[in-house]
Design an enzyme around this catalytic site. Structure first.
Site, PDB file in Angstrom:
ATOM      1  N   ASP A 186     -42.350  -6.812  45.110  1.00  0.00           N
ATOM      2  CA  ASP A 186     -42.920  -7.595  44.012  1.00  0.00           C
ATOM      3  C   ASP A 186     -41.889  -7.668  42.894  1.00  0.00           C
ATOM      4  O   ASP A 186     -41.130  -6.726  42.697  1.00  0.00           O
ATOM      5  CB  ASP A 186     -44.214  -6.907  43.490  1.00  0.00           C
ATOM      6  CG  ASP A 186     -45.145  -7.871  42.796  1.00  0.00           C
ATOM      7  OD1 ASP A 186     -44.739  -8.445  41.769  1.00  0.00           O
ATOM      8  OD2 ASP A 186     -46.278  -8.058  43.273  1.00  0.00           O
ATOM      9  N   THR A 242     -46.446 -11.452  37.657  1.00  0.00           N
ATOM     10  CA  THR A 242     -47.859 -11.427  37.252  1.00  0.00           C
ATOM     11  C   THR A 242     -48.552 -10.172  37.780  1.00  0.00           C
ATOM     12  O   THR A 242     -49.729  -9.963  37.502  1.00  0.00           O
ATOM     13  CB  THR A 242     -48.611 -12.670  37.793  1.00  0.00           C
ATOM     14  OG1 THR A 242     -48.500 -12.689  39.220  1.00  0.00           O
ATOM     15  CG2 THR A 242     -48.047 -13.957  37.225  1.00  0.00           C
ATOM     16  N   GLY A 243     -47.833  -9.372  38.541  1.00  0.00           N
ATOM     17  CA  GLY A 243     -48.376  -8.106  39.044  1.00  0.00           C
ATOM     18  C   GLY A 243     -48.062  -6.979  38.079  1.00  0.00           C
ATOM     19  O   GLY A 243     -47.463  -7.202  37.026  1.00  0.00           O
ATOM     20  N   ASP A 254     -37.160 -10.077  43.809  1.00  0.00           N
ATOM     21  CA  ASP A 254     -37.639 -11.460  43.753  1.00  0.00           C
ATOM     22  C   ASP A 254     -37.403 -12.081  45.126  1.00  0.00           C
ATOM     23  O   ASP A 254     -36.255 -12.211  45.568  1.00  0.00           O
ATOM     24  CB  ASP A 254     -36.846 -12.209  42.663  1.00  0.00           C
ATOM     25  CG  ASP A 254     -37.367 -13.620  42.458  1.00  0.00           C
ATOM     26  OD1 ASP A 254     -37.949 -14.210  43.407  1.00  0.00           O
ATOM     27  OD2 ASP A 254     -37.179 -14.147  41.348  1.00  0.00           O
ATOM     28  N   LYS A 309     -40.517 -22.768  43.713  1.00  0.00           N
ATOM     29  CA  LYS A 309     -39.470 -21.999  44.417  1.00  0.00           C
ATOM     30  C   LYS A 309     -40.080 -20.911  45.294  1.00  0.00           C
ATOM     31  O   LYS A 309     -39.594 -20.646  46.394  1.00  0.00           O
ATOM     32  CB  LYS A 309     -38.515 -21.355  43.405  1.00  0.00           C
ATOM     33  CG  LYS A 309     -37.510 -22.323  42.837  1.00  0.00           C
ATOM     34  CD  LYS A 309     -36.576 -21.569  41.900  1.00  0.00           C
ATOM     35  CE  LYS A 309     -35.698 -22.538  41.134  1.00  0.00           C
ATOM     36  NZ  LYS A 309     -35.093 -21.925  39.964  1.00  0.00           N
ATOM     37  N   ASN A 365     -37.593 -17.425  53.074  1.00  0.00           N
ATOM     38  CA  ASN A 365     -36.950 -16.105  53.227  1.00  0.00           C
ATOM     39  C   ASN A 365     -37.868 -15.121  53.953  1.00  0.00           C
ATOM     40  O   ASN A 365     -37.422 -14.331  54.790  1.00  0.00           O
ATOM     41  CB  ASN A 365     -36.608 -15.518  51.848  1.00  0.00           C
ATOM     42  CG  ASN A 365     -35.499 -16.297  51.170  1.00  0.00           C
ATOM     43  OD1 ASN A 365     -34.724 -16.988  51.834  1.00  0.00           O
ATOM     44  ND2 ASN A 365     -35.431 -16.215  49.849  1.00  0.00           N
ATOM     45  N   TYR A 405     -48.579 -25.903  42.162  1.00  0.00           N
ATOM     46  CA  TYR A 405     -49.193 -24.849  42.991  1.00  0.00           C
ATOM     47  C   TYR A 405     -49.704 -25.447  44.308  1.00  0.00           C
ATOM     48  O   TYR A 405     -49.381 -24.955  45.392  1.00  0.00           O
ATOM     49  CB  TYR A 405     -50.333 -24.203  42.216  1.00  0.00           C
ATOM     50  CG  TYR A 405     -51.066 -23.096  42.949  1.00  0.00           C
ATOM     51  CD1 TYR A 405     -50.438 -21.895  43.251  1.00  0.00           C
ATOM     52  CD2 TYR A 405     -52.406 -23.244  43.316  1.00  0.00           C
ATOM     53  CE1 TYR A 405     -51.125 -20.869  43.902  1.00  0.00           C
ATOM     54  CE2 TYR A 405     -53.094 -22.221  43.955  1.00  0.00           C
ATOM     55  CZ  TYR A 405     -52.444 -21.044  44.249  1.00  0.00           C
ATOM     56  OH  TYR A 405     -53.126 -20.029  44.898  1.00  0.00           O
ATOM     57  N   TYR A 454     -41.901 -22.948  61.592  1.00  0.00           N
ATOM     58  CA  TYR A 454     -41.353 -21.689  62.130  1.00  0.00           C
ATOM     59  C   TYR A 454     -42.103 -21.288  63.404  1.00  0.00           C
ATOM     60  O   TYR A 454     -41.508 -20.717  64.330  1.00  0.00           O
ATOM     61  CB  TYR A 454     -41.438 -20.564  61.087  1.00  0.00           C
ATOM     62  CG  TYR A 454     -40.182 -20.416  60.269  1.00  0.00           C
ATOM     63  CD1 TYR A 454     -39.939 -21.235  59.172  1.00  0.00           C
ATOM     64  CD2 TYR A 454     -39.220 -19.462  60.605  1.00  0.00           C
ATOM     65  CE1 TYR A 454     -38.777 -21.094  58.415  1.00  0.00           C
ATOM     66  CE2 TYR A 454     -38.063 -19.320  59.849  1.00  0.00           C
ATOM     67  CZ  TYR A 454     -37.849 -20.135  58.768  1.00  0.00           C
ATOM     68  OH  TYR A 454     -36.684 -19.985  58.032  1.00  0.00           O
TER      69      TYR A 454
END
Ligand code: NAD
Length: 316
Positions: free
Chosen positions: A32, A36-37, A57, A92, A100, A146, A160
């Site tokens: 994390d 926002t955590g 990140d 992003k 990733n 969002y 994937y």
């Protein structure tokens, strides 16, 4: 012992999921960036031998130096006030962050779960919403960053699966609430609870007739794990089909907190969906899952948590 990687594991849903997985006997690696955590959400896990936290990140390249069996990709700003504050980051996270994390799942041959959202249905024209509905999303409105990030993340996940052979699944999560939601994250339940517990007016948007369906977080964590441990690849709605209006929710919170707060009405935000109710037929049939904790009981448990948080606001 299986190992699960939880991105966004210090957030509301992620930290509750970490608890659930540890109780199930998993080793948990929580990553994390604390956008926002909060470390407070995982403080009780910090010293556990089967728990590891990495502050990073996920929009940048990252590796994990031990085998992983499951990847729960929960990281993303999730509340309207967060993605309004972080619009580019939200896009992003949906794009690079999901890319990733899928790459990591591929490398480790891990089962991958995407935390998608009912927001992929936008302001729905079909009610309740089945997974076969393609949605009604405004790509250029304030919620577009969002909604489209999640729609892109779903497309990436399917690519994937189809082209790279990664074992993936997609959870379309409907409104979930419970302990560890931030009192100031702007979503209806924590806002009403904070207001009711401090005897302030409850701010209902519009006339409060728009609806939501609220799932308790323990039910959601159980549903996410059932989906991850299944062989299902297509999207599955997870949420509580008990629909209620926002005004009814405000009144219920006043009743359950014994508050003397009144209700005041404010302008409805742009593109706020009018209705929201999951069709959970697929979750029932494929996973044998449905919520077990009703709205009242979920609120009682959440209120017990919030009573402490509102009493100690300086620690948040
Ligand atoms: P949250 O904000 O509490 O948790 C998100 C977590 O992701 C936070 O801990 C944040 O710091 C982390 N994060 C954000 N960007 C990151 C990055 N680049 N790298 C690493 N970590 C990053 O929100 P939540 O309500 O717990 O939502 C969790 C997930 O569930 C999100 O993907 C959200 O879209 C999805 N979801 C939640 C709900 C709900 O009702 N809570 C509904 C639908 C979907």
């Amino acid at each position: 012992m299986p190992t699960s990687l939880v991105t966004g594991g210090a957030g509301f849903l992620g930290s509750n999921l970490c608890d659930f997985l540890l109780a199930r006997g998993h080793r948990v690696i929580c990553v994390d960036n604390l956008d926002t955590g909060s470390l407070e959400n995982i403080r009780h896990l910090k010293n556990g031998v089967n728990f590891r936290f990495e502050m990073l990140d996920i929009t940048g390249h990252y590796e994990v130096d031990e085998p992983i069996d499951f990847v729960y990709h929960m990281a993303s700003p999730a509340s309207p006030i967060d993605y309004a504050r972080l619009p580019l980051h939200t896009l992003k996270v949906g794009a690079y962050g999901t890319h990733n994390t899928l790459g990591l799942a591929k490398k480790h041959r891990a089962r991958f779960l995407l935390a998608s959202t009912s927001e992929v249905y936008g302001d729905p024209l079909v009610h309740p919403q089945p997974e076969s509905y393609w949605g009604n999303v405004n790509p250029i409105g304030p919620r577009g960053v969002y909604d489209e990030a999640k729609r892109y993340a779903e497309a990436l996940t399917m690519a994937y699966l189809r082209q790279q052979g990664v074992d993936t699944c997609i959870a379309r999560i409907f409104n979930t609430s419970g302990p560890r939601m931030r009192p100031h994250d702007g979503r209806a339940v924590p806002t009403f609870l904070r207001q009711a517990l401090s005897e302030k007016p409850l701010t209902v948007f519009g006339d409060g007739s728009h609806t939501r369906s609220f799932c308790f977080v323990d039910d959601m964590a159980r549903g996410l794990v059932l989906l991850a441990e299944s062989d299902v690849h297509e999207p599955v709605n997870l949420g509580n089909p008990d629909e209620m209006s926002i005004l009814e929710m405000a009144q219920l919170i006043i009743e359950l907190t014994d508050s003397r707060s009144e209700i005041v009405f404010e302008a409805l935000p742009v593109d706020d969906p009018q209705v929201r109710q999951p069709d959970i037929t697929r979750a029932k049939q494929l996973l044998g899952w449905e919520p077990e904790i009703d709205v009242r009981e979920g609120l009682r448990r959440t209120i017990a948590h919030y009573t402490k948080v509102v009493a100690e606001p300086a620690s948040r």
